[in-house]
Design a protein around this motif. Sequence first.
Motif, PDB file in Angstrom:
ATOM      1  N   THR A 100     -10.071  35.162  72.332  1.00  0.00           N
ATOM      2  CA  THR A 100      -8.651  34.826  72.409  1.00  0.00           C
ATOM      3  C   THR A 100      -7.804  36.083  72.603  1.00  0.00           C
ATOM      4  O   THR A 100      -6.886  36.108  73.431  1.00  0.00           O
ATOM      5  CB  THR A 100      -8.210  34.074  71.139  1.00  0.00           C
ATOM      6  OG1 THR A 100      -8.960  32.858  71.041  1.00  0.00           O
ATOM      7  CG2 THR A 100      -6.726  33.758  71.168  1.00  0.00           C
ATOM      8  N   ALA A 101      -8.115  37.139  71.863  1.00  0.00           N
ATOM      9  CA  ALA A 101      -7.364  38.389  71.970  1.00  0.00           C
ATOM     10  C   ALA A 101      -7.512  39.008  73.364  1.00  0.00           C
ATOM     11  O   ALA A 101      -6.547  39.538  73.921  1.00  0.00           O
ATOM     12  CB  ALA A 101      -7.821  39.370  70.897  1.00  0.00           C
ATOM     13  N   LEU A 102      -8.715  38.930  73.932  1.00  0.00           N
ATOM     14  CA  LEU A 102      -8.927  39.459  75.283  1.00  0.00           C
ATOM     15  C   LEU A 102      -8.120  38.667  76.309  1.00  0.00           C
ATOM     16  O   LEU A 102      -7.478  39.248  77.191  1.00  0.00           O
ATOM     17  CB  LEU A 102     -10.413  39.451  75.630  1.00  0.00           C
ATOM     18  CG  LEU A 102     -11.266  40.481  74.894  1.00  0.00           C
ATOM     19  CD1 LEU A 102     -12.743  40.241  75.154  1.00  0.00           C
ATOM     20  CD2 LEU A 102     -10.876  41.894  75.286  1.00  0.00           C
ATOM     21  N   HIS A 103      -8.123  37.350  76.185  1.00  0.00           N
ATOM     22  CA  HIS A 103      -7.332  36.521  77.099  1.00  0.00           C
ATOM     23  C   HIS A 103      -5.847  36.843  76.965  1.00  0.00           C
ATOM     24  O   HIS A 103      -5.121  36.878  77.953  1.00  0.00           O
ATOM     25  CB  HIS A 103      -7.581  35.036  76.855  1.00  0.00           C
ATOM     26  CG  HIS A 103      -8.910  34.561  77.340  1.00  0.00           C
ATOM     27  ND1 HIS A 103      -9.348  34.717  78.646  1.00  0.00           N
ATOM     28  CD2 HIS A 103      -9.915  33.930  76.705  1.00  0.00           C
ATOM     29  CE1 HIS A 103     -10.552  34.211  78.786  1.00  0.00           C
ATOM     30  NE2 HIS A 103     -10.933  33.723  77.612  1.00  0.00           N
ATOM     31  N   ASP A 104      -5.391  37.099  75.743  1.00  0.00           N
ATOM     32  CA  ASP A 104      -3.981  37.409  75.493  1.00  0.00           C
ATOM     33  C   ASP A 104      -3.529  38.699  76.181  1.00  0.00           C
ATOM     34  O   ASP A 104      -2.354  38.836  76.527  1.00  0.00           O
ATOM     35  CB  ASP A 104      -3.694  37.501  73.991  1.00  0.00           C
ATOM     36  CG  ASP A 104      -3.734  36.154  73.297  1.00  0.00           C
ATOM     37  OD1 ASP A 104      -3.732  35.103  73.994  1.00  0.00           O
ATOM     38  OD2 ASP A 104      -3.785  36.139  72.047  1.00  0.00           O
ATOM     39  N   VAL A 105      -4.444  39.664  76.372  1.00  0.00           N
ATOM     40  CA  VAL A 105      -4.074  40.914  77.039  1.00  0.00           C
ATOM     41  C   VAL A 105      -4.414  40.905  78.524  1.00  0.00           C
ATOM     42  O   VAL A 105      -4.284  41.916  79.205  1.00  0.00           O
ATOM     43  CB  VAL A 105      -4.704  42.158  76.345  1.00  0.00           C
ATOM     44  CG1 VAL A 105      -4.200  42.299  74.929  1.00  0.00           C
ATOM     45  CG2 VAL A 105      -6.219  42.143  76.413  1.00  0.00           C
ATOM     46  N   GLY A 106      -4.876  39.765  79.034  1.00  0.00           N
ATOM     47  CA  GLY A 106      -5.119  39.637  80.465  1.00  0.00           C
ATOM     48  C   GLY A 106      -6.537  39.872  80.920  1.00  0.00           C
ATOM     49  O   GLY A 106      -6.797  39.981  82.116  1.00  0.00           O
ATOM     50  N   VAL A 107      -7.481  39.951  79.989  1.00  0.00           N
ATOM     51  CA  VAL A 107      -8.896  40.074  80.356  1.00  0.00           C
ATOM     52  C   VAL A 107      -9.467  38.664  80.361  1.00  0.00           C
ATOM     53  O   VAL A 107      -9.728  38.083  79.316  1.00  0.00           O
ATOM     54  CB  VAL A 107      -9.662  40.977  79.368  1.00  0.00           C
ATOM     55  CG1 VAL A 107     -11.144  41.018  79.715  1.00  0.00           C
ATOM     56  CG2 VAL A 107      -9.075  42.377  79.355  1.00  0.00           C
ATOM     57  N   ASN A 108      -9.625  38.113  81.563  1.00  0.00           N
ATOM     58  CA  ASN A 108     -10.011  36.711  81.684  1.00  0.00           C
ATOM     59  C   ASN A 108     -11.451  36.501  82.117  1.00  0.00           C
ATOM     60  O   ASN A 108     -11.900  35.362  82.221  1.00  0.00           O
ATOM     61  CB  ASN A 108      -9.069  36.006  82.658  1.00  0.00           C
ATOM     62  CG  ASN A 108      -7.656  35.979  82.118  1.00  0.00           C
ATOM     63  OD1 ASN A 108      -7.435  35.617  80.977  1.00  0.00           O
ATOM     64  ND2 ASN A 108      -6.713  36.403  82.938  1.00  0.00           N
ATOM     65  N   PHE A 109     -12.172  37.574  82.397  1.00  0.00           N
ATOM     66  CA  PHE A 109     -13.575  37.438  82.778  1.00  0.00           C
ATOM     67  C   PHE A 109     -14.387  38.521  82.095  1.00  0.00           C
ATOM     68  O   PHE A 109     -14.033  39.699  82.146  1.00  0.00           O
ATOM     69  CB  PHE A 109     -13.762  37.559  84.290  1.00  0.00           C
ATOM     70  CG  PHE A 109     -15.205  37.470  84.695  1.00  0.00           C
ATOM     71  CD1 PHE A 109     -15.825  36.246  84.814  1.00  0.00           C
ATOM     72  CD2 PHE A 109     -15.950  38.608  84.891  1.00  0.00           C
ATOM     73  CE1 PHE A 109     -17.169  36.157  85.163  1.00  0.00           C
ATOM     74  CE2 PHE A 109     -17.292  38.535  85.229  1.00  0.00           C
ATOM     75  CZ  PHE A 109     -17.897  37.302  85.362  1.00  0.00           C
ATOM     76  N   PHE A 110     -15.454  38.100  81.451  1.00  0.00           N
ATOM     77  CA  PHE A 110     -16.431  39.039  80.903  1.00  0.00           C
ATOM     78  C   PHE A 110     -17.718  38.274  80.649  1.00  0.00           C
ATOM     79  O   PHE A 110     -17.727  37.056  80.622  1.00  0.00           O
ATOM     80  CB  PHE A 110     -15.930  39.733  79.631  1.00  0.00           C
ATOM     81  CG  PHE A 110     -15.587  38.813  78.489  1.00  0.00           C
ATOM     82  CD1 PHE A 110     -16.544  38.461  77.558  1.00  0.00           C
ATOM     83  CD2 PHE A 110     -14.302  38.312  78.347  1.00  0.00           C
ATOM     84  CE1 PHE A 110     -16.229  37.614  76.508  1.00  0.00           C
ATOM     85  CE2 PHE A 110     -13.980  37.479  77.306  1.00  0.00           C
ATOM     86  CZ  PHE A 110     -14.943  37.128  76.382  1.00  0.00           C
ATOM     87  N   SER A 111     -18.785  39.011  80.493  1.00  0.00           N
ATOM     88  CA  SER A 111     -20.089  38.413  80.198  1.00  0.00           C
ATOM     89  C   SER A 111     -20.416  38.659  78.730  1.00  0.00           C
ATOM     90  O   SER A 111     -19.979  39.649  78.150  1.00  0.00           O
ATOM     91  CB  SER A 111     -21.187  39.056  81.053  1.00  0.00           C
ATOM     92  OG  SER A 111     -20.913  38.866  82.418  1.00  0.00           O
ATOM     93  N   TYR A 112     -21.186  37.755  78.156  1.00  0.00           N
ATOM     94  CA  TYR A 112     -21.625  37.949  76.778  1.00  0.00           C
ATOM     95  C   TYR A 112     -22.966  37.269  76.574  1.00  0.00           C
ATOM     96  O   TYR A 112     -23.331  36.353  77.300  1.00  0.00           O
ATOM     97  CB  TYR A 112     -20.589  37.427  75.775  1.00  0.00           C
ATOM     98  CG  TYR A 112     -20.415  35.933  75.783  1.00  0.00           C
ATOM     99  CD1 TYR A 112     -21.180  35.123  74.946  1.00  0.00           C
ATOM    100  CD2 TYR A 112     -19.503  35.316  76.623  1.00  0.00           C
ATOM    101  CE1 TYR A 112     -21.028  33.746  74.950  1.00  0.00           C
ATOM    102  CE2 TYR A 112     -19.343  33.955  76.639  1.00  0.00           C
ATOM    103  CZ  TYR A 112     -20.101  33.166  75.795  1.00  0.00           C
ATOM    104  OH  TYR A 112     -19.960  31.803  75.812  1.00  0.00           O
TER     105      TYR A 112
END
Length: 112
Positions: free
Chosen positions: A18-30
Amino acid sequence: MKKIEAIIRKSKFSDVKTALHDVGVNFFSYWDVTALGNERVGKVYRGISFSTADIQRRFLSIIVNDDYEQATIDAILKSGATGEVGDGKIFVYDVQETYRIRTGEKGGETLR
């Protein structure tokens, strides 16, 4: 561009996402990983002893443009912390180049 890798508690993944989406990071792998940490304490749960040496964690791999680097790190630090031993680690690497497979374009625009 930077590659940010983070090893976090599985229980904090939703908060970090959620925090990543809030700062504009909308794609990552996990993916789920098993880590070996510094904590060597045995625990007893419902009468069964088990070791906490093998720790279940979530590994995040994030590529961002340089202007998103600090915001991404801050988001992980703030949302992933519990204040206890074993909260995880963040690693930052330089990325030489990126390519969008579909179009063949390259550079920082491929991350948008």
